[in-house]
Design a protein around this motif. Sequence first.
Motif, PDB file in Angstrom:
ATOM      1  N   PHE A  52     -32.776   9.385  33.708  1.00 49.13           N
ATOM      2  CA  PHE A  52     -33.357   8.358  34.811  1.00 49.13           C
ATOM      3  C   PHE A  52     -32.769   8.571  36.039  1.00 49.13           C
ATOM      4  O   PHE A  52     -31.458   9.224  36.001  1.00 49.13           O
ATOM      5  CB  PHE A  52     -32.687   7.052  34.113  1.00 49.13           C
ATOM      6  N   THR A  53     -33.301   8.279  37.118  1.00 49.28           N
ATOM      7  CA  THR A  53     -32.682   8.232  38.375  1.00 49.28           C
ATOM      8  C   THR A  53     -32.811   6.761  39.228  1.00 49.28           C
ATOM      9  O   THR A  53     -33.631   6.151  39.164  1.00 49.28           O
ATOM     10  CB  THR A  53     -33.682   9.210  39.446  1.00 49.28           C
ATOM     11  N   TRP A  54     -31.596   6.408  39.331  1.00 46.51           N
ATOM     12  CA  TRP A  54     -31.232   5.212  40.250  1.00 46.51           C
ATOM     13  C   TRP A  54     -31.880   4.988  41.608  1.00 46.51           C
ATOM     14  O   TRP A  54     -32.419   4.090  41.945  1.00 46.51           O
ATOM     15  CB  TRP A  54     -29.844   4.800  40.264  1.00 46.51           C
ATOM     16  N   LEU A  55     -31.917   6.214  42.404  1.00 49.49           N
ATOM     17  CA  LEU A  55     -32.304   6.231  43.769  1.00 49.49           C
ATOM     18  C   LEU A  55     -33.215   7.476  43.965  1.00 49.49           C
ATOM     19  O   LEU A  55     -33.035   8.394  43.433  1.00 49.49           O
ATOM     20  CB  LEU A  55     -31.069   6.322  44.841  1.00 49.49           C
ATOM     21  N   GLU A  70     -21.234 -12.910  37.237  1.00 48.73           N
ATOM     22  CA  GLU A  70     -19.756 -13.297  37.360  1.00 48.73           C
ATOM     23  C   GLU A  70     -18.944 -12.426  36.919  1.00 48.73           C
ATOM     24  O   GLU A  70     -17.613 -12.199  37.786  1.00 48.73           O
ATOM     25  CB  GLU A  70     -19.490 -14.651  36.422  1.00 48.73           C
ATOM     26  N   ARG A  71     -19.151 -11.421  36.386  1.00 51.17           N
ATOM     27  CA  ARG A  71     -18.100 -10.344  35.855  1.00 51.17           C
ATOM     28  C   ARG A  71     -18.410  -9.114  36.272  1.00 51.17           C
ATOM     29  O   ARG A  71     -17.094  -8.123  36.496  1.00 51.17           O
ATOM     30  CB  ARG A  71     -18.343 -10.301  34.284  1.00 51.17           C
ATOM     31  N   ALA A  72     -19.494  -8.643  36.776  1.00 47.67           N
ATOM     32  CA  ALA A  72     -19.610  -7.231  37.133  1.00 47.67           C
ATOM     33  C   ALA A  72     -19.255  -6.989  38.669  1.00 47.67           C
ATOM     34  O   ALA A  72     -19.392  -7.759  39.384  1.00 47.67           O
ATOM     35  CB  ALA A  72     -21.277  -6.902  37.031  1.00 47.67           C
ATOM     36  N   ALA A  73     -18.930  -5.686  38.749  1.00 49.92           N
ATOM     37  CA  ALA A  73     -18.795  -5.275  40.092  1.00 49.92           C
ATOM     38  C   ALA A  73     -20.219  -5.024  40.533  1.00 49.92           C
ATOM     39  O   ALA A  73     -21.150  -4.718  39.672  1.00 49.92           O
ATOM     40  CB  ALA A  73     -17.913  -3.979  40.041  1.00 49.92           C
ATOM     41  N   ARG A  74     -20.330  -5.002  41.922  1.00 46.57           N
ATOM     42  CA  ARG A  74     -21.757  -5.052  42.444  1.00 46.57           C
ATOM     43  C   ARG A  74     -21.779  -3.934  43.655  1.00 46.57           C
ATOM     44  O   ARG A  74     -20.983  -3.731  44.574  1.00 46.57           O
ATOM     45  CB  ARG A  74     -22.130  -6.216  42.881  1.00 46.57           C
ATOM     46  N   LEU A  75     -22.725  -2.982  43.605  1.00 49.23           N
ATOM     47  CA  LEU A  75     -23.020  -2.053  44.690  1.00 49.23           C
ATOM     48  C   LEU A  75     -24.378  -2.297  45.170  1.00 49.23           C
ATOM     49  O   LEU A  75     -25.344  -2.172  44.500  1.00 49.23           O
ATOM     50  CB  LEU A  75     -22.793  -0.645  43.870  1.00 49.23           C
ATOM     51  N   VAL A  76     -24.361  -2.520  46.326  1.00 48.47           N
ATOM     52  CA  VAL A  76     -25.687  -2.678  47.111  1.00 48.47           C
ATOM     53  C   VAL A  76     -25.693  -1.765  48.278  1.00 48.47           C
ATOM     54  O   VAL A  76     -24.894  -1.599  49.329  1.00 48.47           O
ATOM     55  CB  VAL A  76     -25.909  -4.203  47.845  1.00 48.47           C
ATOM     56  N   ILE A  77     -27.053  -0.966  48.293  1.00 45.54           N
ATOM     57  CA  ILE A  77     -27.258  -0.123  49.532  1.00 45.54           C
ATOM     58  C   ILE A  77     -28.744  -0.464  50.164  1.00 45.54           C
ATOM     59  O   ILE A  77     -29.396  -0.720  49.445  1.00 45.54           O
ATOM     60  CB  ILE A  77     -27.565   1.465  48.871  1.00 45.54           C
ATOM     61  N   LEU A 106     -32.194  -1.018  48.977  1.00 45.65           N
ATOM     62  CA  LEU A 106     -32.496   0.247  48.460  1.00 45.65           C
ATOM     63  C   LEU A 106     -32.144   0.227  46.744  1.00 45.65           C
ATOM     64  O   LEU A 106     -32.892   0.912  45.780  1.00 45.65           O
ATOM     65  CB  LEU A 106     -32.074   1.598  48.852  1.00 45.65           C
ATOM     66  N   ILE A 107     -30.847  -0.585  46.699  1.00 47.52           N
ATOM     67  CA  ILE A 107     -30.261  -0.653  45.076  1.00 47.52           C
ATOM     68  C   ILE A 107     -29.586  -1.668  45.224  1.00 47.52           C
ATOM     69  O   ILE A 107     -28.790  -1.888  46.038  1.00 47.52           O
ATOM     70  CB  ILE A 107     -30.010   0.847  44.685  1.00 47.52           C
TER      71      ILE A 107
END
Length: 320
Positions: A48-51, A128-135, A144-145
């Motif tokens: 799998f590829t995220w981006l 509420e619990r997760a860390a989040r990465l937005v690009i 983009l993600i």
Amino acid sequence: MADEKKSGGGRGAKKIYTLAGISGILVVVYLLTVFFDSGRVNARGASFTWLSPEAQDMADRIEISRPGNETLVIRRINDAWFAVLGGGQVPVKQGRIDDLFRVLCTKGTFPRLGSSPSSHEALGLSAERAARLVIRGGAAVPPLIDLLVGEDDSSGREVYLRKNGENEYRSGDRLVKSYVNGGERAWYNLRLFAENRAGMVQRIRMDAPEDGEDFSLARNGNVWAWEPSGETAGEAADAYVRNLFEIQGDTFLSPEAAESLAFDSGGISIELGDGSVITVRAAEEQDGMRPVLVSGSPYVYLLSRPAAERLFRARSTLDY
């Protein structure tokens, strides 16, 4: 006899055709078995590829947030990346940005584990619990993600991941987690000097902070000597100059917080062989941290007491 030979030859050919047909059927059955084997299907689904690889060229903003912490915003300005700090920006490690995109844009093993929303909370994948990465890339909507990073799995080697807004969740190398849990300092480029120019140093003049002893140290061939006496300094002086350009701050001070500071509590003047001079000026220590300014740089670095002592060395520590 001729008829018997013909008959025998016909039977032989028929056997060959029959065996060939059976072999063909077995090959087809084998291929179908391999193709639909559950393990292999899962393996294909795990790749799998995220981006897409093009995403790095499109990206111009990264947002990293963790529960209970302020969001770290990193912006692309003229093909370089900077972290937003107060009303300004500070440099980040460009290599770390490249490493992040390498992880997200390279096909890896991220097996699909399920898609039940009821599992999100236990895996740390709830909003509420997760860390989040937005690009983000320009004005593109959606981003983009938008990736949620949850808890480690039972092995401690992988982490649970989910795209925000989707129920499907996967697991994969917990290296992804290091990019969202490292904190601001993990991203900041805190080197005081842009490049190591130790080999060009000809003279160092120390204006010692507070009660320290001022001194001047000059290169005399392959050794260092005290000025004005000309007395040869110890080997520690050479080590000091060689390591000087590798010193890093502990963090940055925002432009707003630095406005009221007076950088008149000591400093260093570093004279180079090409005639240029680098200066470092210090403000008073605050809560164990020393603010410093380096000529040619708009950033205010905060140095811990040990780092400040490595920078503003006492003469007595160099004379052996």
